[in-house]
Design a protein around this motif. Structure first.
Motif, PDB file in Angstrom:
ATOM      1  N   SER A 239      52.718 116.845   6.140  1.00 33.61           N
ATOM      2  CA  SER A 239      52.859 117.335   7.518  1.00 33.61           C
ATOM      3  C   SER A 239      51.977 118.546   7.809  1.00 33.61           C
ATOM      4  O   SER A 239      51.723 118.868   8.960  1.00 33.61           O
ATOM      5  CB  SER A 239      54.318 117.709   7.783  1.00 33.61           C
ATOM      6  OG  SER A 239      54.689 118.844   7.021  1.00 33.61           O
ATOM      7  N   GLY A 240      51.525 119.231   6.760  1.00 35.67           N
ATOM      8  CA  GLY A 240      50.706 120.422   6.949  1.00 35.67           C
ATOM      9  C   GLY A 240      51.519 121.694   7.064  1.00 35.67           C
ATOM     10  O   GLY A 240      50.939 122.793   7.071  1.00 35.67           O
ATOM     11  N   LEU A 241      52.842 121.594   7.149  1.00 36.48           N
ATOM     12  CA  LEU A 241      53.683 122.786   7.234  1.00 36.48           C
ATOM     13  C   LEU A 241      53.660 123.530   5.899  1.00 36.48           C
ATOM     14  O   LEU A 241      53.686 122.930   4.830  1.00 36.48           O
ATOM     15  CB  LEU A 241      55.119 122.401   7.589  1.00 36.48           C
ATOM     16  CG  LEU A 241      55.310 121.748   8.975  1.00 36.48           C
ATOM     17  CD1 LEU A 241      56.760 121.342   9.163  1.00 36.48           C
ATOM     18  CD2 LEU A 241      54.876 122.715  10.083  1.00 36.48           C
ATOM     19  N   GLY A 242      53.640 124.832   5.971  1.00 37.08           N
ATOM     20  CA  GLY A 242      53.599 125.645   4.757  1.00 37.08           C
ATOM     21  C   GLY A 242      52.203 126.036   4.363  1.00 37.08           C
ATOM     22  O   GLY A 242      52.002 126.978   3.590  1.00 37.08           O
ATOM     23  N   GLY A 243      51.189 125.323   4.825  1.00 34.02           N
ATOM     24  CA  GLY A 243      49.806 125.735   4.614  1.00 34.02           C
ATOM     25  C   GLY A 243      49.156 125.258   3.337  1.00 34.02           C
ATOM     26  O   GLY A 243      47.924 125.234   3.257  1.00 34.02           O
ATOM     27  N   GLN A 244      49.934 124.866   2.314  1.00 32.77           N
ATOM     28  CA  GLN A 244      49.300 124.491   1.048  1.00 32.77           C
ATOM     29  C   GLN A 244      48.646 123.123   1.140  1.00 32.77           C
ATOM     30  O   GLN A 244      47.513 122.941   0.685  1.00 32.77           O
ATOM     31  CB  GLN A 244      50.324 124.499  -0.090  1.00 32.77           C
ATOM     32  CG  GLN A 244      49.684 124.098  -1.431  1.00 32.77           C
ATOM     33  CD  GLN A 244      50.674 124.176  -2.577  1.00 32.77           C
ATOM     34  OE1 GLN A 244      51.825 124.566  -2.379  1.00 32.77           O
ATOM     35  NE2 GLN A 244      50.236 123.822  -3.763  1.00 32.77           N
ATOM     36  N   PHE A 245      49.363 122.177   1.715  1.00 36.49           N
ATOM     37  CA  PHE A 245      48.825 120.826   1.829  1.00 36.49           C
ATOM     38  C   PHE A 245      48.380 120.585   3.274  1.00 36.49           C
ATOM     39  O   PHE A 245      49.163 120.769   4.203  1.00 36.49           O
ATOM     40  CB  PHE A 245      49.883 119.789   1.437  1.00 36.49           C
ATOM     41  CG  PHE A 245      50.229 119.809  -0.022  1.00 36.49           C
ATOM     42  CD1 PHE A 245      49.525 119.037  -0.928  1.00 36.49           C
ATOM     43  CD2 PHE A 245      51.260 120.615  -0.488  1.00 36.49           C
ATOM     44  CE1 PHE A 245      49.841 119.058  -2.271  1.00 36.49           C
ATOM     45  CE2 PHE A 245      51.584 120.638  -1.828  1.00 36.49           C
ATOM     46  CZ  PHE A 245      50.870 119.858  -2.730  1.00 36.49           C
ATOM     47  N   PRO A 246      47.141 120.155   3.466  1.00 39.08           N
ATOM     48  CA  PRO A 246      46.687 119.868   4.826  1.00 39.08           C
ATOM     49  C   PRO A 246      47.389 118.633   5.391  1.00 39.08           C
ATOM     50  O   PRO A 246      48.041 117.880   4.664  1.00 39.08           O
ATOM     51  CB  PRO A 246      45.188 119.600   4.634  1.00 39.08           C
ATOM     52  CG  PRO A 246      45.039 119.204   3.216  1.00 39.08           C
ATOM     53  CD  PRO A 246      46.097 119.942   2.450  1.00 39.08           C
ATOM     54  N   LYS A 247      47.255 118.421   6.666  1.00 38.15           N
ATOM     55  CA  LYS A 247      47.897 117.292   7.323  1.00 38.15           C
ATOM     56  C   LYS A 247      47.259 115.964   6.925  1.00 38.15           C
ATOM     57  O   LYS A 247      46.108 115.906   6.494  1.00 38.15           O
ATOM     58  CB  LYS A 247      47.801 117.437   8.844  1.00 38.15           C
ATOM     59  CG  LYS A 247      48.565 118.605   9.434  1.00 38.15           C
ATOM     60  CD  LYS A 247      48.386 118.610  10.955  1.00 38.15           C
ATOM     61  CE  LYS A 247      49.155 119.759  11.590  1.00 38.15           C
ATOM     62  NZ  LYS A 247      48.987 119.777  13.075  1.00 38.15           N
ATOM     63  N   PHE A 248      48.062 114.923   7.135  1.00 32.63           N
ATOM     64  CA  PHE A 248      47.600 113.528   7.118  1.00 32.63           C
ATOM     65  C   PHE A 248      47.228 112.970   5.741  1.00 32.63           C
ATOM     66  O   PHE A 248      46.658 111.888   5.653  1.00 32.63           O
ATOM     67  CB  PHE A 248      46.406 113.338   8.063  1.00 32.63           C
ATOM     68  CG  PHE A 248      46.625 113.884   9.439  1.00 32.63           C
ATOM     69  CD1 PHE A 248      47.679 113.441  10.221  1.00 32.63           C
ATOM     70  CD2 PHE A 248      45.779 114.858   9.950  1.00 32.63           C
ATOM     71  CE1 PHE A 248      47.869 113.954  11.507  1.00 32.63           C
ATOM     72  CE2 PHE A 248      45.973 115.372  11.228  1.00 32.63           C
ATOM     73  CZ  PHE A 248      47.020 114.915  12.006  1.00 32.63           C
ATOM     74  N   ILE A 249      47.551 113.667   4.651  1.00 36.79           N
ATOM     75  CA  ILE A 249      47.272 113.086   3.329  1.00 36.79           C
ATOM     76  C   ILE A 249      48.357 112.060   3.011  1.00 36.79           C
ATOM     77  O   ILE A 249      49.544 112.396   2.974  1.00 36.79           O
ATOM     78  CB  ILE A 249      47.238 114.165   2.233  1.00 36.79           C
ATOM     79  CG1 ILE A 249      46.082 115.132   2.477  1.00 36.79           C
ATOM     80  CG2 ILE A 249      47.078 113.520   0.856  1.00 36.79           C
ATOM     81  CD1 ILE A 249      45.974 116.233   1.442  1.00 36.79           C
ATOM     82  N   PRO A 250      48.000 110.796   2.764  1.00 37.70           N
ATOM     83  CA  PRO A 250      49.019 109.796   2.431  1.00 37.70           C
ATOM     84  C   PRO A 250      49.729 110.131   1.121  1.00 37.70           C
ATOM     85  O   PRO A 250      49.089 110.505   0.133  1.00 37.70           O
ATOM     86  CB  PRO A 250      48.206 108.502   2.297  1.00 37.70           C
ATOM     87  CG  PRO A 250      46.940 108.752   3.044  1.00 37.70           C
ATOM     88  CD  PRO A 250      46.652 110.212   2.863  1.00 37.70           C
ATOM     89  N   ILE A 251      51.043 110.007   1.138  1.00 34.64           N
ATOM     90  CA  ILE A 251      51.841 110.248  -0.070  1.00 34.64           C
ATOM     91  C   ILE A 251      52.366 108.935  -0.633  1.00 34.64           C
ATOM     92  O   ILE A 251      52.323 108.699  -1.840  1.00 34.64           O
ATOM     93  CB  ILE A 251      53.003 111.214   0.226  1.00 34.64           C
ATOM     94  CG1 ILE A 251      52.443 112.573   0.657  1.00 34.64           C
ATOM     95  CG2 ILE A 251      53.910 111.373  -0.990  1.00 34.64           C
ATOM     96  CD1 ILE A 251      53.492 113.565   1.116  1.00 34.64           C
ATOM     97  N   GLY A 252      52.888 108.077   0.243  1.00 32.68           N
ATOM     98  CA  GLY A 252      53.392 106.795  -0.234  1.00 32.68           C
ATOM     99  C   GLY A 252      54.165 106.046   0.836  1.00 32.68           C
ATOM    100  O   GLY A 252      54.143 106.403   2.015  1.00 32.68           O
ATOM    101  N   THR A 253      54.855 105.007   0.387  1.00 34.48           N
ATOM    102  CA  THR A 253      55.610 104.133   1.279  1.00 34.48           C
ATOM    103  C   THR A 253      57.096 104.223   0.962  1.00 34.48           C
ATOM    104  O   THR A 253      57.483 104.197  -0.218  1.00 34.48           O
ATOM    105  CB  THR A 253      55.147 102.670   1.122  1.00 34.48           C
ATOM    106  OG1 THR A 253      53.736 102.604   1.349  1.00 34.48           O
ATOM    107  CG2 THR A 253      55.861 101.754   2.104  1.00 34.48           C
ATOM    108  N   VAL A 254      57.938 104.302   1.991  1.00 32.76           N
ATOM    109  CA  VAL A 254      59.388 104.396   1.802  1.00 32.76           C
ATOM    110  C   VAL A 254      59.913 103.081   1.238  1.00 32.76           C
ATOM    111  O   VAL A 254      59.727 102.013   1.824  1.00 32.76           O
ATOM    112  CB  VAL A 254      60.098 104.716   3.141  1.00 32.76           C
ATOM    113  CG1 VAL A 254      61.609 104.771   2.924  1.00 32.76           C
ATOM    114  CG2 VAL A 254      59.585 106.027   3.716  1.00 32.76           C
TER     115      VAL A 254
END
Length: 292
Positions: A239-254
């Motif tokens: 989500s980009g919240l917190g600043g460490q990880f930028p937005k839109f990086i795919p993590i996986g599928t539910v």
């Protein structure tokens, strides 16, 4: 007459004279017009043919034997040349396939970076090659060929074109160590959780990817509100919240969703977007918060 009788008295001369007369007679008989061969000619021809058959056949066999040996040598040389040509073809084909695969990966990487650039102009996705892999189950890491000289700093996100890989943990001038996200552990104070959301529902869904379940091979996403629209099959991204990880990086599928431990929030199990195997090319995300 006296001389003739003296000559006749000599047996050797007599037989010689008779042979000469016989030869002249035979010559006259064979030279004259005739339909077939005379018996002397037949005899001579048959005798010569028999002798030739005796000597020429073994000579022919011997000549053929050496000719066959020469042909075998030629075939052996041709066979060696074919083997060498086949080895060169196999080597060149392997190089061609490898080069094509590398070109395809670089093309995919370029497409991915362009897509990410279109989503966020502030983030710079920089291609890095994997130098080595540590398969220690408690501390899986990668070493990449980018370092501080390339603007890489600790805690920067690392991804592939498929999904999140991990974060930079150590940096040298020309290399960096990447700690894989499969080491995420909510009980580990050094493990940084990832703020996540659902693609297409960014304003309605939220959770924290805090750990990785080694048994199932899934990420565990917690703190999901009971009215959150997240469901099976959704694509989870940072989500980009917190600043460490930028937005839109795919993590996986539910893969599944269930009630949390205290029933106040839900927990979801996320199948990773990347395979965490066969590493070759990854991307370090250079963020505005950590300029070069």
């Amino acid at each position: 007459m006296l001389i003739l009788f003296k000559l006749l008295g000599n047996k050797r001369l007599f037989f010689l004279l008779m042979a000469l007369i016989l030869f002249i007679g035979v010559m006259g008989f064979t030279v004259g017009p005739r339909v077939g061969l005379s018996w002397p000619e037949k005899f001579v021809k048959d005798t010569v043919g028999f002798v030739q058959n005796i000597f020429y056949k073994p000579a022919g066999y011997i000549a053929g034997f050496f000719e066959d040996i020469s042909n075998l040598r030629d075939l052996e040389e041709e066979n060696e040349q074919l083997k060498i040509a086949l080895a060169h073809y196999t080597r060149d084909k392997a190089k061609y396939n490898y080069t094509n695969a590398q070109i395809k990966k670089l093309e995919d990487g370029l497409r991915f970076t362009q897509e990410q650039k279109a989503r966020s102009k502030d983030d710079d996705y920089r291609i890095a090659h994997v130098l080595s892999v540590s398969n220690d189950p408690t501390n899986r890491t990668l070493v990449i060929d980018l370092g501080s000289k390339n603007g890489v700093k600790p805690d920067m996100a690392v991804t592939t074109d498929k999904g999140l890989v991990g974060t930079v943990s150590k940096v040298s001038n020309f290399t960096a160590t990447v700690r894989l996200s499969t080491t995420l552990d909510s009980k580990d104070p050094t493990s940084n959780a990832i703020a996540a959301t659902v693609q297409g529902k960014e304003d309605k869904s939220f959770g924290m990817v805090e750990s990785y379940d080694q048994d199932s091979g899934y990420f565990v996403m917690t703190k999901i509100k009971t009215d959150d629209p997240l469901k099976e099959g959704d694509t989870v991204i940072s989500s980009g919240l917190g600043g460490q990880f930028p937005k839109f990086i795919p993590i996986g599928t539910v893969k599944s969703r269930q009630k949390g431990e205290f029933g106040m929030t839900d927990t979801a199990y996320i199948e990773p977007a990347t395979t965490f195997a066969d590493w070759d090319i990854v991307f370090v995300v250079i963020t505005p918060e950590a300029p070069e």
